[in-house]
Design an enzyme around this catalytic site. Structure first.
Site, PDB file in Angstrom:
ATOM      1  CG  HIS A  94      -2.242   1.147   1.208  1.00 24.34           C
ATOM      2  ND1 HIS A  94      -2.870   1.309   0.204  1.00 24.34           N
ATOM      3  CD2 HIS A  94      -1.936   2.420   1.866  1.00 24.34           C
ATOM      4  CE1 HIS A  94      -3.566   2.472   0.410  1.00 24.34           C
ATOM      5  NE2 HIS A  94      -2.986   3.032   1.516  1.00 24.34           N
ATOM      6  CB  SER A  95       1.054   4.253   0.064  1.00 20.92           C
ATOM      7  OG  SER A  95       1.077   5.507  -0.041  1.00 20.92           O
ATOM      8  CG  MET A  96       7.182   3.310   0.963  1.00 22.45           C
ATOM      9  SD  MET A  96       8.065   3.918   2.563  1.00 22.45           S
ATOM     10  CE  MET A  96       9.487   2.830   2.629  1.00 22.45           C
ATOM     11  CB  SER A 122      -3.113  -1.016  -2.262  1.00 22.06           C
ATOM     12  OG  SER A 122      -4.048  -0.339  -1.550  1.00 22.06           O
TER      13      SER A 122
END
Length: 259
Positions: A94-96, A122
């Site tokens: 997720h993200s990073m 994500s």
């Protein structure tokens, strides 16, 4: 560093469903930790085991320096995981964590380890997209304002100067890693990619999420959720249903039906 038992236990946390059919290896967002996937792990069916990465610089690893390079972080994780691939697995970042997962898939292939069945990216724009982002260069107030914009941190937490001071070194290092990351030109992975995105995410547009399609030579899928950057938490039942469908082909029941 190698994938010894001690190293593995520092880097990987498992909460439920030990010895399940398939593993979902989860990579946290900037400032996040392994415990952020506890609710997801509990909600998934018992044939899915969640392994969540615990990056240095947070919780029980807070005295260790945080990584400022996505690729270096992924390479160490690949060493930790390389000799633990006794069953099918899928990467969820997720993200990073989506960038870490992408580089981890590349690293696993380079070291000859088992490849993931899928990468689930994500809440993060594809590596081939570009934005000028300088959050890691802001003062503490500026970084805290970014957290408020993303709406993933309890506002009362950000009002406590001691708590903010405690999390700021790892958070700033994470943002530096993300904002200075550049994928190798024409970088692709062999496994399918599914991109997940919130329709009101201030840091990832739907088109930027769709651009993950150029980073795989296999199938691509895009799932859009109502919500912002942290739709994984806000839309947990929907996320669980989608992840269950994605992981079902790797379950023992599915394998037996194909035998």
């Amino acid at each position: 560093m190698t994938g010894t038992t001690g190293s593995f236990n520092r880097w990987i946390k498992s909460f439920h469903h030990d010895d399940a059919d398939v593993r979902l290896i989860c990579l946290p967002h900037a400032g996040g930790s392994a415990s952020g996937f506890f609710r997801l792990s509990a909600a998934l069916p018992s044939w899915i085991e969640v392994w969540a990465a615990q990056y240095p610089g947070r919780q029980e690893r807070r005295r260790e320096p945080a990584f400022t390079d996505v690729r270096a972080l992924a390479e160490v994780l690949a060493e930790v995981l390389a000799d633990r691939q006794d069953r099918p697995y899928v990467l969820l970042g997720h993200s990073m964590g989506a960038l870490v997962a992408f580089e981890l898939a590349l690293s696993m292939r380079r070291c000859g380890a088992r490849s993931p069945g899928m990468l689930i990216a994500s809440g993060r724009r594809a590596p081939s997209t570009t934005r000028v982002e300088t959050v890691h260069q802001l003062d503490d107030t500026g970084v805290a304002n970014e957290l408020r914009l993303l709406n993933g941190t309890d506002p009362t937490f950000l009002q406590d100067p001691e708590l903010v001071e405690m999390i700021m070194p790892a958070l700033r290092a994470d943002y530096q890693a993300v904002e200075t990351y550049q994928a190798a030109p024409n970088s692709v992975i062999a496994c399918p990619i599914t991109a997940l995105v919130g329709d009101h995410d201030p840091r990832t547009t739907i088109d930027e999420a769709r651009a993950w399609q150029s980073h795989t030579v296999a199938e691509f899928d895009l799932r859009i959720f109502a919500g912002g950057h942290f739709f994984l938490e806000d839309r947990l039942p929907e996320v669980v249903n989608i992840l269950t469908d994605i992981l079902l082909p790797y379950s023992a029941a599915a394998q037996d039906s194909q035998a």
